[in-house]
Write a protein that holds these residues in place. Sequence first.
Motif, PDB file in Angstrom:
ATOM      1  N   ALA A  88       0.837  -1.195   0.000  1.00 10.68           N
ATOM      2  CA  ALA A  88       0.000   0.000   0.000  1.00 10.68           C
ATOM      3  C   ALA A  88       0.872   1.246   0.000  1.00 10.68           C
ATOM      4  N   THR A  89       0.368   2.318  -0.588  1.00  8.27           N
ATOM      5  CA  THR A  89       1.102   3.572  -0.644  1.00  8.27           C
ATOM      6  C   THR A  89       1.344   4.100   0.767  1.00  8.27           C
ATOM      7  N   ARG A  90       2.609   4.534   1.031  1.00  3.52           N
ATOM      8  CA  ARG A  90       2.941   5.050   2.350  1.00  3.52           C
ATOM      9  C   ARG A  90       3.107   6.554   2.289  1.00  3.52           C
ATOM     10  N   THR A  91       2.871   7.225   3.398  1.00  2.00           N
ATOM     11  CA  THR A  91       3.015   8.676   3.454  1.00  2.00           C
ATOM     12  C   THR A  91       4.198   9.097   4.313  1.00  2.00           C
ATOM     13  N   ARG A  92       4.886   8.150   4.954  1.00  2.06           N
ATOM     14  CA  ARG A  92       6.073   8.489   5.736  1.00  2.06           C
ATOM     15  C   ARG A  92       7.094   7.364   5.576  1.00  2.06           C
ATOM     16  N   PRO A  93       8.357   7.644   5.855  1.00  2.00           N
ATOM     17  CA  PRO A  93       9.378   6.613   5.664  1.00  2.00           C
ATOM     18  C   PRO A  93       9.102   5.369   6.504  1.00  2.00           C
ATOM     19  N   GLU A  94       9.379   4.235   5.918  1.00  2.00           N
ATOM     20  CA  GLU A  94       9.251   2.987   6.659  1.00  2.00           C
ATOM     21  C   GLU A  94      10.541   2.723   7.427  1.00  2.00           C
ATOM     22  N   ARG A  95      10.416   2.384   8.695  1.00  2.00           N
ATOM     23  CA  ARG A  95      11.586   2.047   9.487  1.00  2.00           C
ATOM     24  C   ARG A  95      12.105   0.667   9.078  1.00  2.00           C
ATOM     25  N   VAL A  96      13.380   0.597   8.739  1.00  2.00           N
ATOM     26  CA  VAL A  96      14.043  -0.653   8.379  1.00  2.00           C
ATOM     27  C   VAL A  96      15.140  -0.904   9.396  1.00  2.00           C
ATOM     28  N   ALA A  97      15.028  -1.999  10.135  1.00  2.00           N
ATOM     29  CA  ALA A  97      16.032  -2.357  11.133  1.00  2.00           C
ATOM     30  C   ALA A  97      16.937  -3.432  10.557  1.00  2.00           C
ATOM     31  N   VAL A  98      18.226  -3.134  10.450  1.00  2.00           N
ATOM     32  CA  VAL A  98      19.222  -4.058   9.910  1.00  2.00           C
ATOM     33  C   VAL A  98      20.022  -4.610  11.083  1.00  2.00           C
ATOM     34  N   VAL A  99      20.066  -5.925  11.207  1.00  2.00           N
ATOM     35  CA  VAL A  99      20.696  -6.556  12.367  1.00  2.00           C
ATOM     36  C   VAL A  99      22.154  -6.898  12.064  1.00  2.00           C
ATOM     37  N   ALA A 100      23.069  -6.298  12.820  1.00  2.00           N
ATOM     38  CA  ALA A 100      24.496  -6.599  12.722  1.00  2.00           C
ATOM     39  C   ALA A 100      24.877  -7.587  13.820  1.00  2.00           C
ATOM     40  N   PHE A 101      26.045  -8.168  13.688  1.00  2.00           N
ATOM     41  CA  PHE A 101      26.521  -9.111  14.702  1.00  2.00           C
ATOM     42  C   PHE A 101      28.042  -9.151  14.669  1.00  2.00           C
ATOM     43  N   ASP A 102      28.640  -9.684  15.693  1.00  2.00           N
ATOM     44  CA  ASP A 102      30.100  -9.737  15.795  1.00  2.00           C
ATOM     45  C   ASP A 102      30.671 -10.594  14.671  1.00  2.00           C
ATOM     46  N   GLY A 103      31.600 -10.044  13.911  1.00  2.00           N
ATOM     47  CA  GLY A 103      32.225 -10.767  12.811  1.00  2.00           C
ATOM     48  C   GLY A 103      31.509 -10.630  11.486  1.00  2.00           C
ATOM     49  N   ILE A 104      30.559  -9.712  11.376  1.00  2.00           N
ATOM     50  CA  ILE A 104      29.784  -9.560  10.143  1.00  2.00           C
ATOM     51  C   ILE A 104      30.660  -9.033   9.008  1.00  2.00           C
ATOM     52  N   SER A 105      30.289  -9.393   7.792  1.00  2.00           N
ATOM     53  CA  SER A 105      30.948  -8.847   6.604  1.00  2.00           C
ATOM     54  C   SER A 105      30.467  -7.416   6.380  1.00  2.00           C
ATOM     55  N   PRO A 106      31.368  -6.460   6.254  1.00  2.00           N
ATOM     56  CA  PRO A 106      30.939  -5.073   6.011  1.00  2.00           C
ATOM     57  C   PRO A 106      30.109  -4.930   4.734  1.00  2.00           C
ATOM     58  N   PHE A 107      30.416  -5.724   3.723  1.00  2.00           N
ATOM     59  CA  PHE A 107      29.633  -5.643   2.485  1.00  2.00           C
ATOM     60  C   PHE A 107      28.185  -6.010   2.739  1.00  2.00           C
ATOM     61  N   HIS A 108      27.957  -7.145   3.386  1.00  2.00           N
ATOM     62  CA  HIS A 108      26.590  -7.581   3.643  1.00  2.00           C
ATOM     63  C   HIS A 108      25.831  -6.564   4.493  1.00  2.00           C
ATOM     64  N   LEU A 109      26.518  -5.969   5.458  1.00  2.00           N
ATOM     65  CA  LEU A 109      25.867  -4.980   6.317  1.00  2.00           C
ATOM     66  C   LEU A 109      25.538  -3.712   5.540  1.00  2.00           C
ATOM     67  N   ALA A 110      26.399  -3.366   4.589  1.00  2.00           N
ATOM     68  CA  ALA A 110      26.217  -2.102   3.866  1.00  2.00           C
ATOM     69  C   ALA A 110      25.111  -2.164   2.823  1.00  2.00           C
ATOM     70  N   VAL A 111      24.827  -3.343   2.280  1.00  2.00           N
ATOM     71  CA  VAL A 111      23.890  -3.439   1.155  1.00  2.00           C
ATOM     72  C   VAL A 111      22.513  -2.842   1.455  1.00  2.00           C
TER      73      VAL A 111
END
Length: 331
Positions: free
Chosen positions: A8-31
């Motif tokens: 559905a059409t949104r009128t405000r930004p959707e919050r996106v929570a990206v979960v990081a963890f110890d030892g994560i690849s910076p590339f995967h986190l950045a995408v």
Amino acid sequence: MSTTAPAATRTRPERVAVVAFDGISPFHLAVPSLVLGSEAVVAGPEHAPGYDVVVCAPTPGRLATSAGFALHVDQGLEALGDAGTVVLPSWHPDVAPPRALLDAVRAAHERGARVVGLCLGAFLVAASGVADGREVATHWHAADRLARDQPGVTVRSDVLWVDHGDVVTSAGTAAALDCCLHLVRRDHGARVAARVARALVLAPHRTGGQAQFVPAPVPPQDAADPVEVAMVWARAHLDEPVSLDAWARAAGTSRRTFTRRFAARTGLSPVQWLLDQRVDRARELLETTDLPVERVAQAAGLGSAESLRHHFRTRLGTSPSRYRVEFGGVR
């Protein structure tokens, strides 16, 4: 790849929570931040509300990365509490997920959040139980391991992503970019996704599956790739009947050789790929013109309004008219 009805059409930004963890690849986190946080999402006449991307961790603070440097994450799993989308960008298959993380993912999903597992993040999606009884995608090299560890899901190693609407999973590494672009396309339409892709110098819509990347031979650099030649030719003739014989001639091969090479390169039959391109063209025309549905169908090579409605219903779960209301820029 599975597809669902546009959001559905949104009128405000959707919050996106990206979960990081110890030892994560910076590339995967950045995408996710690179694609969903792109300024191109909110640019242009559509005034798309875009996304509010935040990074969190089961244990906030200093986290090591696989690249040899550390990063600092301020927010904990409470960030999942008001997120419309939760992104799990990767995981270590040999590490048991923290119970608090799995509980937070389940709670977000039960609240209505979309859960996205990129690459090995599919291990977290499966472990949380939100995809039980359904298909998930992951990197081809980890597919057998995931199927063995999580028998409650069906693992796909031959597609770039699987989208059930509330749960989305993708194949490995670069396919995470494709999957995040798919989310933009689903939420905001093909025109916004194309603008993001152009800003990031990415293909706006890479159809096919992992099969095209695993066994397919690489053509000599000094020779034209007949499959690529055929793709370019077909896209220029979408509004015309395209026979396999004519298509093979454009590629400079026999029909049998062309069909075999096309399937090896893309993981799709030529007919399947061509239909994907025609549906994409119809989406673009519905967004950017006020052409009647019958004319859109003809210009996209789908023949009739009835055929266009059929393919939109089966592939997108919506009608051309409804799609135009959601994403059309011409009023």
